[in-house]
Design a protein around this motif. Structure first.
Motif: not given
Lengths: 519, 519
Positions: A81-87
């Motif tokens: 996502d914009a600000d965090k890595p994907g699950d």
């Protein structure tokens, strides 16, 4: 301008370890699952279908099976996502891990105890082998939140009903039960036998390397060893419980280093099965009666067999058997296993018992990972593909699908007439189709009917159309006649009939009935 | 030594865009799939089940839908072997791409034509939205290798039978058919109208950017535009076929820049539906009769409706409708769509037609990617979840599962007696269970029966046991009485019955029958 490179054609292949299932293979499995679902439902279990994809976090990355810690999952990372890595997501490797997630997620909305069944594919990222696929079906039923052994007994009864529902006759199977608590009693008893455990240098090092207490490491070896009874036999197990064992190649496997007296106790447990369940219970009490946990385990086995007898699941179907060791390391209480007792010919023509088709038991750490709370659970998994193989080996499954009645196309311009015929047949519930290939070559149409395993072909050329009749060809009888053309009795039996167009459905139905193919 | 960090507990949650299905949601879908499979099978289609995982190479990385080229798949790379990098694998995004792979891989073993059906989950790696999930079911039937429109007609008939088999009554649905070839005829006709196509500067640039011939780019706009008829209405479509269109925000969308005469032709095609199929065919012939491909398309539509009528699938169910534009860009010949014609209330209480529940058509590039060979194919996909929603909206589906008869536990020591009761009930085919939670609080047991939506509870305390009777509580009647306690007529009706233990099954069956719940 450079000529663009031609993209090579993709290979038309399943990935390694995956396969396609066709026709009867699919419908027979579907029918088996439906019958089992019917039994599960009748026992009060509710259907649950979770998706094939879970977060790696919820799933746990690896299988719980201690012997194969590297057995993996198919996993991938979601786009960031914009600000965090994907699950990280993964395909489920069984139906129990998703049950744990579902129970923890929805527990306020679920009845307690929660009986649920689930059936569907699971995926394993492991090296494929012959007959070993990376996607296969599981078919589970579990009761969550019931500590009473009545829950275990119920599942054993349900297992019997499932086997009979799919066509395994009474007498051809047995559900064997054992209890991890009895084994714990055995461990207590042998612990008491050796005040100062004799430990080889190797054993001490190993225990330290594992970061475990020595007794825990020893227990681990004992568990793994008795799990190998089938493969190593009694002498092999004795060696591994003792100083160790040299295999055929000369390699030495270090043993649990138990004393002879200790080994005798373990072996007496594995051999405690008597002629009746009562005898077995007496034997077990003798071995572990001094241990509190052991006695509790024997009491539970007695209670389970008593509850089952009350429902008329007697000793012809339910057998207490201490040699059921599979899963004893994983489960925490009763364990059970359904075994087919008839003999089959294996691939190499050898006669052997068919063996296990289902197994399960009690485990208490289901949702603890999520909630910290210990919730008792017990459940069974039926090996649907093994069961299908068993029915097939017994000749109880016809793996060739009965093909459709084929209405041939003699006159391309009268396709509407032929469509009307198949419509009538289908509306009468008869599997039927009009030939949809190029009708020019009539021989190809009959070859097609043969490929489709069609019981009947319908023919209506111009002459027949004018006379208001159709020709109906009994292809099964025709094949029999062709096979045994020397037999006079066959020769005289016609396999082709001319009937009025209005009698098409009736005549086809009659032929199907003669071959036992009516619905 | 530093204290090891405590691992935080995993979150018990489905990944975003995935969900769990419980009880009746699962069994109703299973039943629907089974009924549809029954119809597909009766039409001569064979089951095919490929695995959820394919190589990215075989699958093609992205969906064919031109409007959404970024709609992705879930993909990951296999572990590398000793000497080569691992294959990229992916979850299938539909059932057609695997069919193409299967047909190319197994073509020598498959009948020709090959009719196959497939049902199962597919996965889309797209942003989830309300009611939009990343795993959902598809339920397809395709005929591969038949160029005759008899194959298309057959699938339309089958679609009717499927809808009726799952509970959509005749009169509540219509199968609308159209033909891409007629649209191609329209394009030919408008091409002939404008010898020197009028092209705006913008249009020329766009065509060059796309690396396409101007006419190809123009055709693309026309196709995309008529596909928006539902959303934009006639005036919107007219604008987009002409110079372009300003949307509400003031943004300008450039149009196909057709002349008024050309636009009139396209619009007359979209509005060519007459009062009967014959009228529609006459209208279409008038519009595209001069075009060879257009005439062929109209002939095919006529043939299809004739073939269907012969099987008594008449104009009450089969409607030629040029306004069926969905998929015209993708398909190459006949297209068909099943629409439910009844009205429902949407989430916001507005009345609207339920709309489309299935669609399909003819496509000819199925296996060309693999073999270079063009193989004709036609097929349909039924939207099972849409259909379930439709039945639910019509009140034809009860989404609450009937719960089991609950045998309560009054005396923990007599569990065997209670197990015997449920065994009897189950053996009589009645869904039943014994309460497996902590039996101490009897109120909890009745609350549990309520949660389970149980129709009947069975009670046998010490007194009853001595007298050889059981208490049977009709929970449905009890709930009715509780709701309308003021009504005298209810008050006098008992909802609890004492019967001899031997009559347990008979009495329970009687109560279930009174509520219409017998099997």
């Amino acid at each position: 301008m450079a000529k663009p490179k031609k993209t090579p054609r993709p290979k038309a292949q399943t990935p390694k370890g995956f396969r396609d299932y066709f026709g009867a293979e699919v419908s027979q499995r579907a029918e088996m699952l439906q019958r089992i679902a019917g039994v599960y439902h009748r026992y009060g279990f509710d259907a649950l279908e979770s998706s094939g994809v879970e977060t790696v976090e919820a799933l746990g990355k690896f299988l719980p099976d201690v012997d194969r810690p590297n057995e993996g999952v198919f996993a991938w990372q979601e786009d960031a996502d914009a600000d965090k890595p994907g699950d990280w997501l993964a395909l489920r490797y069984d139906l129990t891990a998703p049950l744990a997630r579902v129970y923890a997620q929805h527990q306020n909305d679920l009845p307690k105890p929660y009986r649920r069944y689930a059936m569907g594919p699971v995926w394993r990222n492991e090296k494929p082998g012959p007959g070993r696929f990376r996607q296969f079906y599981q078919c589970d039923a579990d009761t969550v939140g019931a500590s009473s052994v009545a829950a275990d007994a119920e599942i054993c009864a349900m297992l019997c009903d499932c086997l009979e529902a799919v066509g395994i006759e009474r007498g051809d199977y047995v559900v064997r039960i054992n209890n991890r608590k009895v084994l714990n009693g055995v461990l207590e008893v042998i612990g008491a036998l050796g005040d100062e455990p004799r430990l080889s240098q190797h054993f001490q090092e190993m225990a330290e390397n594992l970061g475990k207490k020595m007794t825990a490491a020893k227990v681990g070896i004992v568990l793994r060893t008795i799990d190998k009874l089938d493969r190593l036999g009694k002498e092999g197990v004795r060696s591994l419980l003792g100083p160790g064992r040299k295999d055929e190649s000369g390699d030495l496997t270090f043993g649990a280093d138990l004393s002879k007296a200790q080994i005798d106790v373990v072996m007496s447990f594995l051999e405690a099965k008597g002629g009746t369940n009562s005898e077995t219970l007496i034997n077990l009490r003798e071995i572990v009666g001094r241990s509190r946990i052991g006695k509790e385990g024997v009491d539970e086995l007695e209670k389970i067999s008593e509850l089952l007898s009350a429902g008329s699941y007697g000793p012809d179907r339910i057998v207490i058997d201490p040699s059921v060791v599979r899963g004893l390391g994983y489960y925490t209480g009763p364990v059970y296993e359904a075994e087919l007792t008839f003999e089959i010919q294996d691939d190499k023509g050898r006669t052997r018992n068919f063996g296990s088709v289902a197994g399960g038991g009690r485990y208490d750490d289901l949702v603890k990972r999520f909630t910290g709370q210990e919730v008792p659970a017990t459940g069974v998994s039926i090996g649907v593909d093994r069961l299908l193989a068993a029915l097939h080996a017994k000749g109880r499954l016809d793996t060739t699908d009965v093909g459709p009645v084929v209405v041939t196309v003699m006159d391309r311009d009268r396709m509407a007439d032929y469509q009307a015929m198949v419509a009538e047949l289908r509306q009468a519930g008869i599997r039927a189709e009009v030939y949809l290939g190029n009708p020019k070559n009539f021989g190809n149409q009959l070859k097609y009917a043969d490929t489709r395993n069609s019981p009947v072909a319908v023919i209506e050329g111009g002459d027949e159309h004018e006379k208001g009749v159709v020709q109906i060809k009994d292809l099964i009888l025709g094949a029999e006649i062709a096979k045994s053309a020397t037999l006079e009795e066959w020769k005289d039996r016609p396999s082709q009939f001319e009937v009025p167009r209005a009698e098409l459905v009736a005549k086809v139905r009659e032929i199907l009935a003669q071959h036992g193919l009516e619905k």
